[in-house]
Design a protein around this motif. Structure first.
Motif, short mmCIF file in Angstrom:
data_model
loop_
_atom_site.label_atom_id
_atom_site.label_comp_id
_atom_site.label_asym_id
_atom_site.label_seq_id
_atom_site.Cartn_x
_atom_site.Cartn_y
_atom_site.Cartn_z
N LEU A 1 0.82 -1.20 0.00
CA LEU A 1 0.00 0.00 0.00
C LEU A 1 0.85 1.24 0.00
O LEU A 1 0.62 2.17 -0.75
N LEU A 2 1.87 1.27 0.84
CA LEU A 2 2.62 2.49 1.04
C LEU A 2 3.83 2.63 0.13
O LEU A 2 4.50 3.63 0.15
N GLN B 1 -6.22 3.51 -5.43
CA GLN B 1 -7.57 4.04 -5.63
C GLN B 1 -8.49 3.64 -4.47
O GLN B 1 -9.36 4.42 -4.06
N VAL B 2 -8.28 2.44 -3.95
CA VAL B 2 -9.07 2.01 -2.79
C VAL B 2 -8.77 2.91 -1.59
O VAL B 2 -9.68 3.36 -0.88
N LEU B 3 -7.49 3.20 -1.37
CA LEU B 3 -7.11 4.08 -0.27
C LEU B 3 -7.70 5.47 -0.45
O LEU B 3 -8.22 6.07 0.51
N GLN B 4 -7.64 5.98 -1.66
CA GLN B 4 -8.18 7.31 -1.92
C GLN B 4 -9.68 7.36 -1.65
O GLN B 4 -10.19 8.33 -1.08
N ARG B 5 -10.39 6.28 -2.00
CA ARG B 5 -11.83 6.23 -1.72
C ARG B 5 -12.09 6.18 -0.21
O ARG B 5 -12.96 6.89 0.30
N LYS C 1 -9.90 -9.09 1.76
CA LYS C 1 -8.50 -9.01 2.15
C LYS C 1 -7.79 -7.80 1.54
O LYS C 1 -6.64 -7.52 1.88
N VAL C 2 -8.48 -7.09 0.65
CA VAL C 2 -7.91 -5.93 -0.05
C VAL C 2 -6.60 -6.36 -0.72
O VAL C 2 -5.55 -5.76 -0.51
N SER D 1 -11.27 -2.37 3.11
CA SER D 1 -12.13 -3.43 2.57
C SER D 1 -13.51 -2.88 2.21
O SER D 1 -14.07 -3.21 1.16
N LYS D 2 -14.03 -2.02 3.07
CA LYS D 2 -15.33 -1.40 2.81
C LYS D 2 -15.27 -0.57 1.53
O LYS D 2 -16.17 -0.63 0.69
N ALA D 3 -14.20 0.21 1.38
CA ALA D 3 -14.04 1.03 0.18
C ALA D 3 -13.86 0.16 -1.05
O ALA D 3 -14.39 0.46 -2.13
N SER D 4 -13.12 -0.94 -0.90
CA SER D 4 -12.89 -1.86 -2.02
C SER D 4 -14.20 -2.46 -2.51
O SER D 4 -14.46 -2.54 -3.72
N LYS D 5 -15.06 -2.86 -1.58
CA LYS D 5 -16.35 -3.43 -1.95
C LYS D 5 -17.23 -2.39 -2.63
O LYS D 5 -17.94 -2.69 -3.58
#
Length: 214
Positions: free
Chosen positions: A10-11, A89-93, A191-192, A170-174
Motif C-alpha cells: 500500500l505504502l 484508488q481504494v485508499l483514496q476512496r 483481504k484488499v 475493505s469497505k471502500a474496495s467493496k
C-alpha cells in the motif's frame, strides 16, 4: 497475504517483473487490466508504469550486469504494480469517505524530512526506487498516499497494520467493485489484495517473449 506485506504494498508499491498469462482481456472491458469504480486501468497504463520503474532502474546502475541483477530480483513487477495501482484508488476512496485531505505543503514537508534522513534529494530518490520500486516522478504521489494512509489510521484511532484500518479499506474496495482482468488474477475485497489465478494449465508468456508452462 500477511497484513504487514499488504501495508508495504500500500505504502510503497513493491518492485517486480511479471509474466503475463496468455489469455484474452476481459470481454466486458477490452484493453483493461482492471476496472475500479467503473473506471478502467488500461493495459497500456499498466505497462507504462512498469516501464517507468525499469527506466529508473536502468538509469540508477552503471552496467548491464547490475541492471540484470535488479530485474532478476524483481520478479513480479507487472502484477505488483497493478495491485498497487488498484490499492491506491481504494485508499483514496477510503480517505474521501472519511473526509481526509492532504495538502501540497504537507507532501513537501514530508519529503523535506525524508530527504534530510536520506542525505539529500538524490539519496531519497535512490532509496525509494531500491526499497519500494517508486520511480522519481512518482515520489510525491506516493508520499501523498502515505499521508492519506497515516491520516486515515489516525482518524480511526489505529495504525496502518491493524484490522480497523484494513476494514476501512475493505469497505471502500467493496464499494468500488474492483474487477481484474483474469490474466492478472482476481481481487479479494475482503483481504484488499490481488489473488493469483489457480490455473496451472495456462501457458505464460514472459516479458522477454519466451514461453513456458505455469
Amino acid at each position: 497475504m500477511h497484513r504487514r506485506r499488504r501495508t508495504a504494498l500500500l505504502l510503497s508499491a513493491v518492485i517486480a517483473a511479471a509474466p503475463l498469462l496468455a489469455a484474452c482481456g476481459s470481454d466486458a472491458h477490452p484493453g483493461a487490466a482492471a476496472v475500479v469504480g467503473g473506471q478502467r486501468i488500461t493495459v497500456a497504463q499498466l505497462e507504462g508504469r512498469v516501464k517507468e520503474v525499469r527506466a529508473a532502474q536502468r538509469a540508477a546502475v552503471t552496467d548491464d550486469a547490475q541492471y540484470a541483477q535488479a530485474v532478476a530480483q524483481t520478479g513480479t513487477l507487472t502484477r505488483d504494480t497493478l495491485h498497487s495501482m488498484v490499492l491506491d484508488q481504494v485508499l483514496q476512496r477510503a480517505a474521501e469517505d472519511a473526509g481526509i485531505t492532504v495538502t501540497t505543503h504537507e507532501v513537501q514537508e514530508m519529503r523535506a524530512g525524508l530527504e534530510q534522513q536520506a542525505g539529500g534529494a538524490e539519496g531519497l530518490r535512490k532509496a525509494w526506487l531500491q526499497q519500494y520500486g517508486i520511480p522519481p516522478q512518482r515520489l510525491d504521489e506516493n508520499l501523498r498516499l502515505q499521508l492519506e494512509a497515516q491520516k486515515l489510521a489516525t482518524e480511526l484511532g489505529t495504525n496502518t497494520s491493524q484490522p480497523a484500518f484494513w476494514n476501512a479499506l475493505s469497505k471502500a474496495s467493496k464499494a468500488l467493485g474492483v474487477d481484474l482482468n483474469p490474466r492478472y488474477g482476481s481481487w479479494d475485497a475482503r483481504k484488499v489484495s490481488r489473488v493469483d489465478a489457480k490455473t496451472p494449465w495456462v501457458r505464460e508468456v514472459s516479458t522477454a517473449g519466451t514461453q513456458r508452462t505455469a
